[in-house]
Design a protein around this motif. Structure first.
Motif, PDB file in Angstrom:
ATOM      1  N   UNK A 186      -8.804  15.584  -0.235  1.00  0.00           N
ATOM      2  CA  UNK A 186      -9.477  16.241   0.884  1.00  0.00           C
ATOM      3  C   UNK A 186     -10.591  15.360   1.438  1.00  0.00           C
ATOM      4  N   UNK A 187     -11.321  14.674   0.562  1.00  0.00           N
ATOM      5  CA  UNK A 187     -12.407  13.805   1.019  1.00  0.00           C
ATOM      6  C   UNK A 187     -11.887  12.661   1.890  1.00  0.00           C
ATOM      7  N   UNK A 188     -10.775  12.076   1.496  1.00  0.00           N
ATOM      8  CA  UNK A 188     -10.186  11.009   2.306  1.00  0.00           C
ATOM      9  C   UNK A 188      -9.732  11.552   3.654  1.00  0.00           C
ATOM     10  N   UNK A 189      -9.169  12.743   3.648  1.00  0.00           N
ATOM     11  CA  UNK A 189      -8.755  13.372   4.904  1.00  0.00           C
ATOM     12  C   UNK A 189      -9.962  13.607   5.811  1.00  0.00           C
ATOM     13  N   UNK A 190     -11.069  14.012   5.232  1.00  0.00           N
ATOM     14  CA  UNK A 190     -12.284  14.240   6.028  1.00  0.00           C
ATOM     15  C   UNK A 190     -12.776  12.937   6.663  1.00  0.00           C
ATOM     16  N   UNK A 191     -12.648  11.837   5.918  1.00  0.00           N
ATOM     17  CA  UNK A 191     -13.081  10.562   6.471  1.00  0.00           C
ATOM     18  C   UNK A 191     -12.217  10.175   7.671  1.00  0.00           C
ATOM     19  N   UNK A 192     -10.910  10.338   7.546  1.00  0.00           N
ATOM     20  CA  UNK A 192     -10.028  10.019   8.660  1.00  0.00           C
ATOM     21  C   UNK A 192     -10.339  10.913   9.850  1.00  0.00           C
ATOM     22  N   UNK A 193     -10.631  12.173   9.581  1.00  0.00           N
ATOM     23  CA  UNK A 193     -10.972  13.109  10.655  1.00  0.00           C
ATOM     24  C   UNK A 193     -12.284  12.723  11.324  1.00  0.00           C
TER      25      UNK A 193
ATOM     26  N   UNK B 227      -0.967  15.079   3.405  1.00  0.00           N
ATOM     27  CA  UNK B 227      -1.718  15.907   2.457  1.00  0.00           C
ATOM     28  C   UNK B 227      -0.941  17.170   2.095  1.00  0.00           C
ATOM     29  N   UNK B 228      -0.280  17.774   3.083  1.00  0.00           N
ATOM     30  CA  UNK B 228       0.518  18.977   2.815  1.00  0.00           C
ATOM     31  C   UNK B 228       1.641  18.662   1.837  1.00  0.00           C
ATOM     32  N   UNK B 229       2.333  17.568   2.061  1.00  0.00           N
ATOM     33  CA  UNK B 229       3.411  17.179   1.150  1.00  0.00           C
ATOM     34  C   UNK B 229       2.865  16.841  -0.232  1.00  0.00           C
ATOM     35  N   UNK B 230       1.708  16.221  -0.271  1.00  0.00           N
ATOM     36  CA  UNK B 230       1.084  15.863  -1.548  1.00  0.00           C
ATOM     37  C   UNK B 230       0.750  17.112  -2.353  1.00  0.00           C
ATOM     38  N   UNK B 231       0.141  18.107  -1.702  1.00  0.00           N
ATOM     39  CA  UNK B 231      -0.184  19.357  -2.390  1.00  0.00           C
ATOM     40  C   UNK B 231       1.079  20.115  -2.790  1.00  0.00           C
TER      41      UNK B 231
ATOM     42  N   UNK C 115      -4.639   2.152   6.824  1.00  0.00           N
ATOM     43  CA  UNK C 115      -3.273   2.359   7.302  1.00  0.00           C
ATOM     44  C   UNK C 115      -2.670   3.573   6.622  1.00  0.00           C
ATOM     45  N   UNK C 116      -1.569   4.042   7.179  1.00  0.00           N
ATOM     46  CA  UNK C 116      -0.891   5.206   6.618  1.00  0.00           C
ATOM     47  C   UNK C 116      -0.352   4.899   5.228  1.00  0.00           C
ATOM     48  N   UNK C 117       0.133   3.688   5.025  1.00  0.00           N
ATOM     49  CA  UNK C 117       0.669   3.313   3.716  1.00  0.00           C
ATOM     50  C   UNK C 117      -0.427   3.297   2.656  1.00  0.00           C
ATOM     51  N   UNK C 118      -1.592   2.790   3.014  1.00  0.00           N
ATOM     52  CA  UNK C 118      -2.710   2.741   2.066  1.00  0.00           C
ATOM     53  C   UNK C 118      -3.142   4.151   1.668  1.00  0.00           C
ATOM     54  N   UNK C 119      -3.255   5.052   2.636  1.00  0.00           N
ATOM     55  CA  UNK C 119      -3.656   6.433   2.351  1.00  0.00           C
ATOM     56  C   UNK C 119      -2.581   7.142   1.538  1.00  0.00           C
ATOM     57  N   UNK C 120      -1.320   6.856   1.842  1.00  0.00           N
ATOM     58  CA  UNK C 120      -0.234   7.492   1.095  1.00  0.00           C
ATOM     59  C   UNK C 120      -0.305   7.134  -0.384  1.00  0.00           C
ATOM     60  N   UNK C 121      -0.567   5.875  -0.675  1.00  0.00           N
ATOM     61  CA  UNK C 121      -0.650   5.465  -2.077  1.00  0.00           C
ATOM     62  C   UNK C 121      -1.886   6.058  -2.756  1.00  0.00           C
ATOM     63  N   UNK C 122      -2.963   6.190  -2.024  1.00  0.00           N
ATOM     64  CA  UNK C 122      -4.145   6.830  -2.602  1.00  0.00           C
ATOM     65  C   UNK C 122      -3.882   8.302  -2.909  1.00  0.00           C
TER      66      UNK C 122
ATOM     67  N   UNK D  27      -3.254  12.642  -6.666  1.00  0.00           N
ATOM     68  CA  UNK D  27      -2.491  13.849  -6.995  1.00  0.00           C
ATOM     69  C   UNK D  27      -1.881  13.755  -8.386  1.00  0.00           C
ATOM     70  N   UNK D  28      -1.498  12.559  -8.791  1.00  0.00           N
ATOM     71  CA  UNK D  28      -0.924  12.371 -10.122  1.00  0.00           C
ATOM     72  C   UNK D  28      -1.915  12.759 -11.204  1.00  0.00           C
ATOM     73  N   UNK D  29      -3.182  12.552 -10.939  1.00  0.00           N
ATOM     74  CA  UNK D  29      -4.233  12.889 -11.911  1.00  0.00           C
ATOM     75  C   UNK D  29      -4.905  14.224 -11.603  1.00  0.00           C
ATOM     76  N   UNK D  30      -4.391  14.964 -10.636  1.00  0.00           N
ATOM     77  CA  UNK D  30      -4.954  16.276 -10.321  1.00  0.00           C
ATOM     78  C   UNK D  30      -6.267  16.236  -9.563  1.00  0.00           C
ATOM     79  N   UNK D  31      -6.590  15.119  -8.928  1.00  0.00           N
ATOM     80  CA  UNK D  31      -7.837  14.975  -8.177  1.00  0.00           C
ATOM     81  C   UNK D  31      -7.604  15.349  -6.710  1.00  0.00           C
ATOM     82  N   UNK D  32      -7.354  16.635  -6.464  1.00  0.00           N
ATOM     83  CA  UNK D  32      -7.030  17.071  -5.113  1.00  0.00           C
ATOM     84  C   UNK D  32      -8.259  17.091  -4.203  1.00  0.00           C
ATOM     85  N   UNK D  33      -9.453  17.232  -4.790  1.00  0.00           N
ATOM     86  CA  UNK D  33     -10.658  17.188  -3.963  1.00  0.00           C
ATOM     87  C   UNK D  33     -10.853  15.816  -3.333  1.00  0.00           C
ATOM     88  N   UNK D  34     -10.421  14.766  -4.042  1.00  0.00           N
ATOM     89  CA  UNK D  34     -10.537  13.425  -3.476  1.00  0.00           C
ATOM     90  C   UNK D  34      -9.569  13.242  -2.314  1.00  0.00           C
TER      91      UNK D  34
END
Length: 415
Positions: free
Chosen positions: A137-144, A158-162, A116-123, A128-135
């Motif tokens: 992107x990986x989640x975005x690739x899975x949704x894609x 993702x844009x807002x997160x970055x 769900x969108x809420x689950x991805x938002x929390x992930x 992002x809090x820990x600087x793991x921006x590659x992760x």
């Protein structure tokens, strides 16, 4: 049976509810997790195997109703396992246990769940809090890859997160990828670009982002206007600030007096008094009613320039408009009179200003970014921070400040 959301917090999962996988009505019993199981969830034992832990408890744990953390279109025996995996995933990412989080994520990939969108938002927030921006992107690739319908929203997320973390290059890469995939950028996302460039980027980059927003025919939002004005103020680019406000359109009434107040501030900061008065009259002719911020912008300029007559007229205008003066207004009067050593004449003005009222601070904070705070205001705020039984009034604060002001140049000798 369908589980739509999750109510249990990810940091402490001490009490869970037990239910039947088949959906048959049974009495729900609370299961209290003992200390050893809690330590396993906290990740204190490096040998914890999350898949085996989930497998052992997948038949025991059923979460009643949730708040949108995940949803699945199938109702089968694997539903409890997917729920547990989602809880573990959020717990591990929020606490920085990334090896365990990766193992749990792989288990989720093989379970064919629909995030769900809420689950991805929390992930995204946790990574992002820990600087793991590659992760992220990986989640975005899975949704894609799964071609989920929430893909456009995940791109925006993702844009807002970055952007919140100042990763402007990653934000631009996501925008280019959206364009190449034919995903349309919404008004909210376009405004987010301008917002984050105004906070973390240069003025040139911010203006380029604003230009793209205009070409997209999206309307700039109030929060973004304030952010851009703050960026111009930081660099003392008040002429450019005025040009930007005129480009937005001073006739917009959906943002209240914000545009006009910022325009007046651009002149007050450079003490262009004739232009300040001219634009103030234009504001009145355009049908806008001045508020406390409008009057205090003018009062601060009059006070710094020692224009007492204009200051008096402004206070009388406030009274006619039934605008109550605040701490900034009193500060303009006190600082102006004391600067010219006219403290004995203060009562002439204070008698018109309800000096026995309780102090209030109603002026918009962007005024301080350009003009700063006066001595009386800073001193009064320091007094108001103390939690005493005394009920402060403007008159009491002025008396306290006058006593401090007249004694600051005295020399005390110790014998």
């Amino acid at each position: 049976m369908e589980i739509n959301s999750l109510t249990l917090p990810s940091s402490r999962m001490s009490i869970l509810l037990k239910d039947s996988p088949s959906g048959a009505p049974q009495q729900q019993n609370k299961i209290i997790w003992r200390r050893n199981k809690k330590r396993a969830f906290d990740g204190t034992h490096s040998s914890v195997d999350s898949p085996s832990l989930v497998q052992n408890n997948s038949r025991k744990i059923m979460f009643p109703q949730s708040d949108g953390v995940f949803h699945d279109s199938k109702v089968d025996v694997y539903m409890p396992k997917q729920t547990s995996l989602c809880v573990l995933m959020l717990h591990y990412t929020e606490n920085g246990l990334f090896p365990q989080a990766q193992t749990t994520w792989e288990q989720l990939l093989y379970s064919s769940f629909v995030p769900s969108f809420e689950f991805i938002s929390r992930l995204f927030d946790a990574y992002a809090k820990h600087g793991k921006f590659d992760e992220v992107v990986n989640i975005l690739r899975y949704v894609d890859m799964r071609n989920f319908s929430i893909l456009p929203n995940v791109y925006s997320l993702a844009i807002s997160c970055f952007g919140r973390e100042g990763q402007l290059e990653l934000m631009e890469d996501m925008a280019k990828e959206m364009a190449s995939r034919g995903v349309h950028i919404s008004s909210k996302t376009a405004n987010a670009f301008v917002l984050y460039y105004s906070i973390f980027g240069s003025l040139k980059d911010m203006e380029n982002a604003y230009g793209r927003l205009k070409k997209s025919r999206f309307m700039i939002e109030r929060e973004v206007i304030r952010a851009m004005a703050s960026a111009y103020t930081r660099d003392r680019q008040f002429y450019e600030l005025g040009e930007f406000l005129r480009d937005v359109g001073l006739g917009r009434k959906d943002v209240g007096n914000l545009l006009w107040n910022l325009l007046l501030l651009s002149y007050a900061a450079n003490f262009k008094m004739k232009s300040l008065q001219k634009e103030f009259l234009q504001m009145l002719e355009s049908g806008f009613r001045p508020d406390i911020t409008t009057f205090n912008i003018r009062a601060l300029a009059f006070s710094r320039m020692a224009l007492f007559w204009d200051l008096h007229l402004s206070i009388e205008h406030m009274e006619r408009e039934k605008v109550i003066p605040d701490l900034v207004t009193f500060g303009c009067v006190v600082d102006a009179y004391l600067e010219r050593r006219l403290g004995r004449n203060l009562d002439f003005v204070l008698n018109k200003m309800n000096a026995d009222d309780s102090p209030m601070l109603l002026t918009d904070r962007f005024v301080y970014e350009a003009l700063g705070k006066g001595d009386f205001q800073m001193s009064s705020e320091a007094f108001l921070e103390f939690k005493t039984q005394r009920k402060w009034t403007y008159r009491a604060l002025i008396q306290k400040y006058l006593k401090k002001h007249y004694r600051r140049n005295q020399i005390f000798w110790n014998y």
